[in-house]
Design a protein around this motif. Sequence first.
Motif, PDB file in Angstrom:
ATOM      1  N   ILE A  64      11.253   6.255   2.644  1.00 20.62           N
ATOM      2  CA  ILE A  64      10.142   7.139   2.275  1.00 20.62           C
ATOM      3  C   ILE A  64      10.613   8.581   2.046  1.00 20.62           C
ATOM      4  O   ILE A  64      10.280   9.179   1.010  1.00 20.62           O
ATOM      5  N   PRO A  65      11.391   9.174   2.954  1.00 25.52           N
ATOM      6  CA  PRO A  65      11.894  10.524   2.663  1.00 25.52           C
ATOM      7  C   PRO A  65      12.730  10.570   1.387  1.00 25.52           C
ATOM      8  O   PRO A  65      12.648  11.537   0.623  1.00 25.52           O
ATOM      9  N   ALA A  66      13.526   9.532   1.146  1.00 28.99           N
ATOM     10  CA  ALA A  66      14.360   9.501  -0.058  1.00 28.99           C
ATOM     11  C   ALA A  66      13.499   9.462  -1.315  1.00 28.99           C
ATOM     12  O   ALA A  66      13.746  10.199  -2.275  1.00 28.99           O
ATOM     13  N   GLN A 149       1.101   3.686   4.480  1.00 27.90           N
ATOM     14  CA  GLN A 149       1.962   4.690   3.855  1.00 27.90           C
ATOM     15  C   GLN A 149       3.206   4.052   3.247  1.00 27.90           C
ATOM     16  O   GLN A 149       3.629   4.422   2.143  1.00 27.90           O
ATOM     17  N   GLU A 150       3.786   3.108   3.954  1.00 29.84           N
ATOM     18  CA  GLU A 150       4.995   2.440   3.452  1.00 29.84           C
ATOM     19  C   GLU A 150       4.736   1.791   2.093  1.00 29.84           C
ATOM     20  O   GLU A 150       5.568   1.860   1.179  1.00 29.84           O
ATOM     21  N   LEU A 155       4.594   2.464  -4.164  1.00 23.68           N
ATOM     22  CA  LEU A 155       3.804   2.290  -5.384  1.00 23.68           C
ATOM     23  C   LEU A 155       3.620   3.617  -6.123  1.00 23.68           C
ATOM     24  O   LEU A 155       3.711   3.664  -7.360  1.00 23.68           O
ATOM     25  N   ASN A 156       3.359   4.679  -5.382  1.00 25.57           N
ATOM     26  CA  ASN A 156       3.175   5.986  -6.017  1.00 25.57           C
ATOM     27  C   ASN A 156       4.453   6.443  -6.717  1.00 25.57           C
ATOM     28  O   ASN A 156       4.403   7.033  -7.803  1.00 25.57           O
ATOM     29  N   PHE A 157       5.587   6.167  -6.091  1.00 28.17           N
ATOM     30  CA  PHE A 157       6.855   6.552  -6.712  1.00 28.17           C
ATOM     31  C   PHE A 157       7.083   5.762  -8.000  1.00 28.17           C
ATOM     32  O   PHE A 157       7.507   6.326  -9.020  1.00 28.17           O
ATOM     33  N   LEU A 158       6.811   4.469  -7.954  1.00 29.22           N
ATOM     34  CA  LEU A 158       6.954   3.654  -9.161  1.00 29.22           C
ATOM     35  C   LEU A 158       6.050   4.163 -10.275  1.00 29.22           C
ATOM     36  O   LEU A 158       6.466   4.264 -11.433  1.00 29.22           O
TER      37      LEU A 158
END
Length: 214
Positions: A64-66, A149-150, A155-158
Motif C-alpha cells: 500500500i505505501p509503495a 483499504q487493501e 483498485l484505485n491505483f489500477l
Amino acid sequence: MAHKVLNLLWNLAHSDDVPTEIMDQALSAHKKILDYSCSQDRDNQKLHWIDKFTEELKSGNWVIPALRQIQGICLLFNEAPQNYPNMHRTQHFSYRPEIINRLQDKHSMVTLVAVNLSNYVEFARTYAQENPRYRPSEIRNGSRYTHIQEINERLNFLRFILKDGQLWLCAPQACQIWTCLAENSVYQSDQEACFQWFSKLMGEEPDLDPNINK
C-alpha cells in the motif's frame, strides 16, 4: 544532500516501530523533496524512486505505501496536452502518460498489481477462516490497514494508471480481477468494490479493452 535525506526518509518509513502517521509524514516529505528538487537530473531521480517503490511492490511486503508513493510521484509529472497522442515523442519523459507507459513497459504494472490483488485475496481468505470474528473494516493484526483499504488501494491505483496512462485493461487482467473479487470474494465488500470499479471503468471514457467482448 537531498539523496541522503531521501534515503533517511525511506529508512524511517520502513521501520516497523514507526506509527502509521509518522510513516505517512515521512513519505509525504520524501515526495516533496522529489518535487522541489533543483537537480538538473530531477526527472531521472523521480524515475529511480518509482522503480525502487515498484521493487517493493514486487516483494509483496510493503504494497500500500509503495502504490501510494508510485502514484504520488507520477502525479508530479505534467498532464499530457490535448494533442499528446499526435505529438512527436522524445527521449525526455516529461508527461505523465509517458511515465506510466514506461512503468507498464518495464514492469508490466497492470499485470503486477492484478496478480498482487489476487494473491492478497487468497491470503485474506485464509485469514478469514482462521479469524472468523474479523471484520473487513478492522485493521488486521500485523497490518497497518483494513481489508477494505487493501482492496480499494489496489483498485484505485489500477484505475489511476489506466486513466492517466491512457492504457486498456485487457481480458486476462479483467478476468483475474473479476474472478477474485466478484466470483471468489471473501467478504461482500469485495463484490461491492468490484462492481463499482468496473462500472467506473466502463464509463464515459472507458478503459476496458474494446476487443474484450469480441
